[in-house]
Scaffold this motif. Sequence first.
Motif, mmCIF file in Angstrom:
data_model
loop_
_atom_site.group_PDB
_atom_site.id
_atom_site.type_symbol
_atom_site.label_atom_id
_atom_site.label_comp_id
_atom_site.label_asym_id
_atom_site.label_seq_id
_atom_site.Cartn_x
_atom_site.Cartn_y
_atom_site.Cartn_z
ATOM 1 N N GLN A 62 -7.130 -4.031 6.135
ATOM 2 C CA GLN A 62 -6.115 -2.994 5.915
ATOM 3 C C GLN A 62 -5.112 -3.429 4.851
ATOM 4 O OE1 GLN A 62 -4.171 -1.191 9.378
ATOM 5 N NE2 GLN A 62 -2.201 -1.536 8.370
ATOM 6 N N HIS A 63 -4.619 -4.661 4.943
ATOM 7 C CA HIS A 63 -3.650 -5.149 3.961
ATOM 8 C C HIS A 63 -4.272 -5.238 2.573
ATOM 9 C CE1 HIS A 63 -0.941 -5.741 7.197
ATOM 10 N NE2 HIS A 63 -1.548 -6.798 7.707
ATOM 11 N N LEU A 64 -5.506 -5.691 2.493
ATOM 12 C CA LEU A 64 -6.187 -5.764 1.201
ATOM 13 C C LEU A 64 -6.365 -4.366 0.611
ATOM 14 C CD1 LEU A 64 -7.631 -7.468 -0.921
ATOM 15 C CD2 LEU A 64 -9.744 -7.225 0.417
ATOM 16 N N THR A 65 -6.714 -3.410 1.463
ATOM 17 C CA THR A 65 -6.877 -2.030 1.006
ATOM 18 C C THR A 65 -5.561 -1.481 0.461
ATOM 19 O OG1 THR A 65 -8.589 -1.679 2.686
ATOM 20 C CG2 THR A 65 -7.605 0.288 1.691
ATOM 21 N N GLN A 66 -4.459 -1.816 1.118
ATOM 22 C CA GLN A 66 -3.154 -1.352 0.652
ATOM 23 C C GLN A 66 -2.819 -1.914 -0.729
ATOM 24 O OE1 GLN A 66 -0.705 -2.642 3.890
ATOM 25 N NE2 GLN A 66 -1.196 -0.884 5.195
ATOM 26 N N VAL A 67 -3.130 -3.190 -0.949
ATOM 27 C CA VAL A 67 -2.870 -3.804 -2.250
ATOM 28 C C VAL A 67 -3.730 -3.151 -3.322
ATOM 29 C CG1 VAL A 67 -3.017 -5.925 -3.597
ATOM 30 C CG2 VAL A 67 -2.149 -6.001 -1.254
ATOM 31 N N VAL A 68 -5.013 -2.961 -3.028
ATOM 32 C CA VAL A 68 -5.919 -2.337 -3.999
ATOM 33 C C VAL A 68 -5.480 -0.905 -4.293
ATOM 34 C CG1 VAL A 68 -8.284 -1.553 -4.376
ATOM 35 C CG2 VAL A 68 -7.866 -3.789 -3.358
ATOM 36 N N LEU A 69 -5.072 -0.175 -3.257
ATOM 37 C CA LEU A 69 -4.594 1.189 -3.454
ATOM 38 C C LEU A 69 -3.346 1.207 -4.325
ATOM 39 C CD1 LEU A 69 -4.711 4.220 -2.772
ATOM 40 C CD2 LEU A 69 -3.325 3.729 -0.740
ATOM 41 N N ALA A 70 -2.405 0.309 -4.037
ATOM 42 C CA ALA A 70 -1.175 0.248 -4.837
ATOM 43 C C ALA A 70 -1.487 -0.056 -6.296
ATOM 44 C CB ALA A 70 -0.229 -0.806 -4.265
ATOM 45 N N ALA A 71 -2.362 -1.038 -6.532
ATOM 46 C CA ALA A 71 -2.717 -1.403 -7.906
ATOM 47 C C ALA A 71 -3.419 -0.249 -8.613
ATOM 48 C CB ALA A 71 -3.599 -2.643 -7.899
ATOM 49 N N THR A 72 -4.340 0.424 -7.894
ATOM 50 C CA THR A 72 -5.078 1.533 -8.497
ATOM 51 C C THR A 72 -4.150 2.683 -8.860
ATOM 52 O OG1 THR A 72 -7.036 0.967 -7.198
ATOM 53 C CG2 THR A 72 -6.970 3.168 -8.153
ATOM 54 N N LEU A 73 -3.256 3.023 -7.932
ATOM 55 C CA LEU A 73 -2.325 4.122 -8.185
ATOM 56 C C LEU A 73 -1.354 3.799 -9.308
ATOM 57 C CD1 LEU A 73 -1.495 5.273 -4.538
ATOM 58 C CD2 LEU A 73 -2.993 6.380 -6.194
ATOM 59 N N TRP A 125 1.340 1.237 3.482
ATOM 60 C CA TRP A 125 0.843 2.507 2.958
ATOM 61 C C TRP A 125 1.941 3.260 2.210
ATOM 62 C CZ3 TRP A 125 -4.079 2.431 2.809
ATOM 63 C CH2 TRP A 125 -4.841 1.875 3.845
ATOM 64 N N GLY A 126 3.136 3.288 2.774
ATOM 65 C CA GLY A 126 4.254 3.949 2.100
ATOM 66 C C GLY A 126 4.600 3.273 0.789
ATOM 67 N N LEU A 127 4.515 1.947 0.766
ATOM 68 C CA LEU A 127 4.793 1.195 -0.452
ATOM 69 C C LEU A 127 3.776 1.541 -1.532
ATOM 70 C CD1 LEU A 127 6.397 -0.993 -1.941
ATOM 71 C CD2 LEU A 127 4.916 -2.703 -0.878
ATOM 72 N N ALA A 128 2.508 1.631 -1.180
ATOM 73 C CA ALA A 128 1.465 1.966 -2.144
ATOM 74 C C ALA A 128 1.683 3.358 -2.735
ATOM 75 C CB ALA A 128 0.090 1.866 -1.487
ATOM 76 N N LEU A 129 1.993 4.325 -1.875
ATOM 77 C CA LEU A 129 2.212 5.691 -2.352
ATOM 78 C C LEU A 129 3.463 5.781 -3.223
ATOM 79 C CD1 LEU A 129 1.306 7.711 0.877
ATOM 80 C CD2 LEU A 129 -0.084 7.397 -1.192
ATOM 81 N N ALA A 130 4.518 5.061 -2.833
ATOM 82 C CA ALA A 130 5.740 5.068 -3.639
ATOM 83 C C ALA A 130 5.493 4.450 -5.012
ATOM 84 C CB ALA A 130 6.853 4.318 -2.910
ATOM 85 N N LEU A 131 4.725 3.378 -5.057
ATOM 86 C CA LEU A 131 4.389 2.744 -6.338
ATOM 87 C C LEU A 131 3.576 3.683 -7.216
ATOM 88 C CD1 LEU A 131 3.510 -0.839 -5.072
ATOM 89 C CD2 LEU A 131 5.320 -0.282 -6.699
ATOM 90 N N GLY A 132 2.601 4.381 -6.602
ATOM 91 C CA GLY A 132 1.796 5.323 -7.370
ATOM 92 C C GLY A 132 2.626 6.458 -7.937
ATOM 93 N N ALA A 133 3.541 7.001 -7.121
ATOM 94 C CA ALA A 133 4.411 8.067 -7.606
ATOM 95 C C ALA A 133 5.302 7.569 -8.738
ATOM 96 C CB ALA A 133 5.270 8.595 -6.459
ATOM 97 N N CYS A 134 5.809 6.360 -8.605
ATOM 98 C CA CYS A 134 6.665 5.778 -9.637
ATOM 99 C C CYS A 134 5.907 5.611 -10.948
ATOM 100 C CB CYS A 134 7.213 4.433 -9.158
ATOM 101 S SG CYS A 134 8.291 3.607 -10.343
ATOM 102 N N ALA A 135 4.652 5.163 -10.880
ATOM 103 C CA ALA A 135 3.856 4.965 -12.088
ATOM 104 C C ALA A 135 3.623 6.274 -12.826
ATOM 105 C CB ALA A 135 2.524 4.322 -11.734
ATOM 106 N N CYS A 136 3.637 7.401 -12.096
ATOM 107 C CA CYS A 136 3.454 8.708 -12.722
ATOM 108 C C CYS A 136 4.716 9.192 -13.427
ATOM 109 C CB CYS A 136 3.026 9.738 -11.676
ATOM 110 S SG CYS A 136 1.349 9.514 -11.053
ATOM 111 N N PHE A 137 5.860 8.583 -13.114
ATOM 112 C CA PHE A 137 7.118 9.007 -13.710
ATOM 113 C C PHE A 137 7.700 7.950 -14.651
ATOM 114 C CE2 PHE A 137 6.732 12.054 -10.384
ATOM 115 C CZ PHE A 137 7.462 13.157 -10.790
ATOM 116 N N TYR A 138 7.700 6.688 -14.224
ATOM 117 C CA TYR A 138 8.280 5.637 -15.065
ATOM 118 C C TYR A 138 7.573 4.320 -14.762
ATOM 119 C CZ TYR A 138 11.753 3.296 -17.918
ATOM 120 O OH TYR A 138 12.358 2.585 -18.912
ATOM 121 N N PRO A 139 6.488 4.017 -15.482
ATOM 122 C CA PRO A 139 5.649 2.856 -15.174
ATOM 123 C C PRO A 139 6.349 1.493 -15.161
ATOM 124 C CG PRO A 139 4.493 4.352 -16.640
ATOM 125 C CD PRO A 139 5.899 4.864 -16.535
#
Length: 531
Positions: A200-211, A161-175
Amino acid sequence: MTLPRAARFWLCVLPVVLGLCYHASAHLIGRPAPFQDDMRQHILGLQPTNDLFGHYFAASVPPGVRVLDWITSRACSPLDWARWGQPLLSASLLAAAAWGLGRRVWAGDNPDARAHKSLLLVWLAQALAWSSDDLVSGTPRGWSYFFSLWIFGRFLAADGWGLALALGACACFYPPVAALMLPLSLVLALRAWRGDKRIQHLTQVVLAATLCIAPVIFQTHALAPYGPKITRGQALEQPEFHRGGRAVYFDSNPKNFWVTGARSGFVARDTELPWLLLIAASAVAATAAWRSRSPVLPKDTWTALALLLGIGAGLFLLSHALWFRLFHPSRYAQFAVLTVATVAGAGLLGHLRPWMAWALIPALFAANAATVDVPFFSGTEATAVHSQLAHENGKKVLIAAFPGNEIASTLPLLSGQATLCSVELALPYHTGFYRDASARIADSLAVWSSSDSNTIRAFVQGYGITHFYLDPADWPEHAAQAKKLLPDPWRKSYATGLKGSTPLLKQALGEGAGARLVPAEELLQKIDEKK
């Protein structure tokens, strides 16, 4: 000796403070109106002029940077934030990310050893960051180092979950960094796929990709009016992308193209020292393993570093194949190598005697600072022009300056006054934007070399020019010097245009006169008087 928690905190803060002091003394203090090279495009996007260039760069600002600017602009200007605030905040976050990553890497060590090696990681990251160009640039890529270490730390912690959120935040600043790190989310899910939490793991991957994808779609949509993006085939035919051009990419020399090219090479973007650190750490680790001594890094960390380096190499090749759909190939190699070298380098320092490790950090900083070019300039001329326009009292101003003159790109940055065009601001990646920008450049060069008053008058009326900025350096005495003022494809045409009678703008400026701002009406009157 066990360090108190307060001492650890201040030892993490100290390199940030020292780095800011170095940045101020080396780049800012003593320079009137200082700015980093790439700030011209970035700040123009945050405080856009109401013209083609302002609208284009405003559309290219990542959404996270836009939101942060909305917050910080309440306290300071975007330029002051880029000079001081962003480097300080980014370095502080980098120190926190490095500390957290170090405690994860050396989690199996005793508390004192773990704290010592984590501090080495913090200091090494700060030394590399402050002595390079990215952190102090004040542009979106200034966040890249922090996000790289933060995301990699979440991966080592197996925090989906932390990895997904960190990836999403990064995409908002430097894709580009988000694209580099996104495969780690999939790897993390596959490692635990046999467990009972597959959904749960699949949801995390989908969330990371979406973000990661959502901010990119948002930015792509904003840039759509200026597209489409240039294709590889189109770029091959344009001199802008070859040696001597504005956006050099292609090179007939394979070594230059694949290895050292600033945009196309694998060992590029000032990564010489990180590469040396990585090679040295790998050699010491191999020797330690052969002699059955204590390892430089835990085995699972080496595996993760090798994985990240492999992903970087894969994206490097993929971005070559897709050309500019994934940004410059060198970026993926740069950020992968920098992240890997930082962790491996800290492991190497931790393998040495403490006094030797701490002595090496300032030496590494000095070596990187000596080899990396950090392009900071002074905006003295632009500030002087801005003061001359103070009496305009809010009137619409459009200044025509020689497209290769620095004033054409720095005036919008430092004063908010619009200039007609600039080769520095004319990025050739979106065909719609570049078609209009290059037309302005061609018209300006025709006027600067023209001996026909009707051409100049039509130029003023057609674009609504209110002022001209005339600089004697825009008309060199020799054609060879004229070619140095501009990149391809403009240099040859301008040098050819200067062959003949003296251009009217040069006559209007006068023999021996210095650079100055001239109202368009006054200039046209002078030209008419010389007929």
